[in-house]
Design an enzyme around this catalytic site. Sequence first.
Site, PDB file in Angstrom:
ATOM      1  N   GLN A 101      45.412  40.052  40.250  1.00 35.99           N
ATOM      2  CA  GLN A 101      44.655  40.632  41.359  1.00 35.99           C
ATOM      3  C   GLN A 101      44.759  42.147  41.416  1.00 35.99           C
ATOM      4  O   GLN A 101      44.666  42.754  42.475  1.00 35.99           O
ATOM      5  CB  GLN A 101      45.153  40.023  42.683  1.00 35.99           C
ATOM      6  CG  GLN A 101      45.004  38.511  42.758  1.00 35.99           C
ATOM      7  CD  GLN A 101      45.566  37.931  44.046  1.00 35.99           C
ATOM      8  OE1 GLN A 101      45.877  38.657  44.995  1.00 35.99           O
ATOM      9  NE2 GLN A 101      45.679  36.613  44.107  1.00 35.99           N
ATOM     10  N   CYS A 102      44.919  42.764  40.273  1.00 34.43           N
ATOM     11  CA  CYS A 102      45.071  44.220  40.184  1.00 34.43           C
ATOM     12  C   CYS A 102      43.724  44.871  39.873  1.00 34.43           C
ATOM     13  O   CYS A 102      42.830  44.253  39.272  1.00 34.43           O
ATOM     14  CB  CYS A 102      46.086  44.550  39.094  1.00 34.43           C
ATOM     15  SG  CYS A 102      46.382  46.312  38.816  1.00 34.43           S
ATOM     16  N   GLY A 103      43.594  46.139  40.253  1.00 34.72           N
ATOM     17  CA  GLY A 103      42.387  46.875  39.907  1.00 34.72           C
ATOM     18  C   GLY A 103      42.230  47.068  38.414  1.00 34.72           C
ATOM     19  O   GLY A 103      41.129  47.343  37.919  1.00 34.72           O
ATOM     20  N   LEU A 104      43.325  46.906  37.664  1.00 29.66           N
ATOM     21  CA  LEU A 104      43.295  47.048  36.205  1.00 29.66           C
ATOM     22  C   LEU A 104      43.125  45.711  35.482  1.00 29.66           C
ATOM     23  O   LEU A 104      43.052  45.670  34.253  1.00 29.66           O
ATOM     24  CB  LEU A 104      44.598  47.706  35.716  1.00 29.66           C
ATOM     25  CG  LEU A 104      44.922  49.101  36.265  1.00 29.66           C
ATOM     26  CD1 LEU A 104      46.323  49.522  35.835  1.00 29.66           C
ATOM     27  CD2 LEU A 104      43.892  50.111  35.770  1.00 29.66           C
ATOM     28  N   THR A 105      43.044  44.630  36.239  1.00 30.19           N
ATOM     29  CA  THR A 105      43.018  43.292  35.644  1.00 30.19           C
ATOM     30  C   THR A 105      41.818  43.064  34.735  1.00 30.19           C
ATOM     31  O   THR A 105      41.964  42.659  33.568  1.00 30.19           O
ATOM     32  CB  THR A 105      43.048  42.213  36.742  1.00 30.19           C
ATOM     33  OG1 THR A 105      44.270  42.323  37.472  1.00 30.19           O
ATOM     34  CG2 THR A 105      42.941  40.818  36.134  1.00 30.19           C
TER      35      THR A 105
END
Length: 229
Positions: A101-105
């Site tokens: 659930q990361c912005g980098l996922t």
Amino acid sequence: MLRSSFRLLYITRTNLLVRASPSSLSRLPSKFSSAKPLVSSHHQIPLSTTGAKLSRSEHSMAASSEPKSIYDFTVKDAKGNDVDLSTYKGKVLLIVNVASQCGLTNSNYTELAQLYQKYKDHGFEILAFPCNQFGNQEPGSNEEIVQFACTRFKAEYPIFDKVDVNGDSAAPIYKFLKSSKGGLFGDGIKWNFAKFLVDKDGNVVDRYAPTTSPLSIEKDLKKLLGVTA
């Protein structure tokens, strides 16, 4: 005459003992056993020497048990089974702490899959370790994490048990990775998707920030794999 000779011998030995150890005069017994304290005092030096030898030996054993490469570690897979990392001997590895659930996922999972498809037949492997230490962005169970990565991003590389990468509870493999290659602002992992590049001998040769895209390290990867095209 004989009795006088014994008396003279006794007086002579007593005088010698008194001269050698005046402080023992008050403890001097009537028989010749007065030499015992002098003998026992000589045993103290070898005891301390023996202790020093044991200490050096223990230090040597501790040093010899320190891990030399990632092949010295065993980790858990997503199902809780032990995986000896020595099974990856001879392969170039990219070790990544992942999150769902990361912005980098999206960008990282997408490019990791592309990199893996391109070089998996050349001796390349990705080892993904889920971690929930950054913004609680990996809250799911191991089963949920694997399903997410494999279904949405077609991840074919192994995904392991969820671990901590920082702090006292950090997984031993991550303590080793960080000690091998410190970051720009300290050893600690800064966020999701930090990356460690490991050569075919299990040595950590490079470290990349979370914001470094997987495809941007392709040149370094090809060099270790010996791929020219």
